[in-house]
Design a protein around this motif. Structure first.
Motif, mmCIF file in Angstrom:
data_model
loop_
_atom_site.group_PDB
_atom_site.id
_atom_site.type_symbol
_atom_site.label_atom_id
_atom_site.label_comp_id
_atom_site.label_asym_id
_atom_site.label_seq_id
_atom_site.Cartn_x
_atom_site.Cartn_y
_atom_site.Cartn_z
ATOM 1 N N HIS A 73 13.895 46.386 -7.699
ATOM 2 C CA HIS A 73 12.623 46.281 -8.428
ATOM 3 C C HIS A 73 12.577 47.419 -9.435
ATOM 4 O O HIS A 73 12.673 48.583 -9.066
ATOM 5 C CB HIS A 73 11.448 46.373 -7.447
ATOM 6 C CG HIS A 73 10.150 46.638 -8.147
ATOM 7 N ND1 HIS A 73 9.687 45.842 -9.170
ATOM 8 C CD2 HIS A 73 9.242 47.630 -8.002
ATOM 9 C CE1 HIS A 73 8.546 46.330 -9.618
ATOM 10 N NE2 HIS A 73 8.260 47.417 -8.928
ATOM 11 N N GLU A 129 6.782 49.455 -1.739
ATOM 12 C CA GLU A 129 7.032 48.021 -1.936
ATOM 13 C C GLU A 129 7.918 47.435 -0.830
ATOM 14 O O GLU A 129 8.501 46.368 -1.003
ATOM 15 C CB GLU A 129 7.693 47.773 -3.299
ATOM 16 C CG GLU A 129 6.942 48.298 -4.493
ATOM 17 C CD GLU A 129 5.662 47.539 -4.818
ATOM 18 O OE1 GLU A 129 5.224 46.720 -3.983
ATOM 19 O OE2 GLU A 129 5.100 47.787 -5.894
ATOM 20 N N HIS A 176 11.040 49.021 -13.499
ATOM 21 C CA HIS A 176 10.008 49.022 -14.545
ATOM 22 C C HIS A 176 10.722 49.181 -15.887
ATOM 23 O O HIS A 176 10.383 50.054 -16.683
ATOM 24 C CB HIS A 176 9.038 50.184 -14.322
ATOM 25 C CG HIS A 176 8.382 50.181 -12.973
ATOM 26 N ND1 HIS A 176 7.943 51.319 -12.352
ATOM 27 C CD2 HIS A 176 8.077 49.153 -12.129
ATOM 28 C CE1 HIS A 176 7.408 51.010 -11.171
ATOM 29 N NE2 HIS A 176 7.483 49.699 -11.010
ATOM 30 N N HIS A 181 3.512 44.803 -14.632
ATOM 31 C CA HIS A 181 4.134 45.700 -13.668
ATOM 32 C C HIS A 181 5.652 45.834 -13.867
ATOM 33 O O HIS A 181 6.121 46.889 -14.281
ATOM 34 C CB HIS A 181 3.790 45.196 -12.252
ATOM 35 C CG HIS A 181 4.304 46.053 -11.155
ATOM 36 N ND1 HIS A 181 3.899 45.914 -9.855
ATOM 37 C CD2 HIS A 181 5.224 47.048 -11.141
ATOM 38 C CE1 HIS A 181 4.522 46.798 -9.091
ATOM 39 N NE2 HIS A 181 5.333 47.495 -9.855
HETATM 40 ZN ZN LIG Z 1 6.794 48.804 -9.296
#
Ligand SMILES: [Zn+2]
Length: 221
Positions: A106, A88, A108, A173
């Motif tokens: 970032h 990413e 999850h 996501h």
């Molecule tokens: Zn991700």
């Protein structure tokens, strides 16, 4: 001589600062993992360090990360030295277009991901706003459409929103936050995760703040 000595001391000090920043960053990555915000080797984080970005590598759990695993990227996107950056990395680089952004996270995290997977998702406000703190620091959380993880499309989809906000959801996501400091970016992850947790705990029985109540908080919190 005096100037030269001062310059030398300056270099030493900035090296010490950089090493402190890197150890703080590793501590942040371990904290993100310890909070169960990144199952497995998912999730990634980065910081601005002078004229480069330091980012977590591909395929290593944030919980096990060491300083030698980190990857440096120049502002033109080229990798400095060794290592394979998180897939990413483009999404991170796009966040640093804003001069005030020094940290990007970032994750999850389970409740935020659950919100991002809802069938009827309001892409301008992903979930009701339940508390004053969340209202002020996050408010109406926008959602970008689903694109494959690591794709240029996903990286580009966040640009317009991140130009004027510090948090957003990626459909099906996860969550993306930015901050002037690492703590700011991390606190936003906690805020979003807590509001999402509240949403599912309340199970439809919750009473969100009204628009008037939210507007009344502006500048007073
Ligand atoms: Zn991700």
């Amino acid at each position: 001589m005096e100037i030269a000595r001062r310059q030398l001391t300056g270099v030493k000090e900035s090296k010490m600062e950089a090493s402190k920043t890197l150890s703080d960053f590793i501590a942040l990555c371990h904290k993100i993992y310890a909070h169960d915000f990144v199952p497995g080797s998912g999730g990634n984080a980065s910081i601005r360090l002078g004229d480069r970005i330091v980012i977590t590598p591909s395929g290593i759990s944030l919980g096990k990360l060491e300083e030698t695993d980190l990857v440096s990227i120049a502002m033109d996107g080229s990798v400095i030295g060794k290592g394979k950056p998180s897939k990413e990395w483009r999404m991170h680089m796009n966040c640093y277009e804003r001069a005030d952004v020094n940290a990007v996270i970032h994750v999850h995290s389970p409740y935020a991901v659950a919100i991002a997977c809802l069938k009827e998702l309001d892409t301008t406000c992903a979930m009701p706003v339940y508390t004053p703190g969340y209202s002020v620091r996050v408010g109406a959380l926008p959602v970008v459409p689903y694109y494959r993880a690591g794709s240029t499309e996903l990286a580009d989809s966040i640009i317009a929103i991140m130009a004027h906000r510090n948090s957003l959801l990626l459909e099906n996501h996860g969550l993306l936050t930015v901050g002037v400091t690492m703590d700011q970016a991390f606190n936003l992850v906690e805020e979003v995760e807590e509001n999402a947790h509240l949403h599912f705990t309340l199970g439809g029985a919750g009473k969100p703040l009204t628009r008037e109540q939210q507007e009344d908080l502006t500048g007073k919190y």
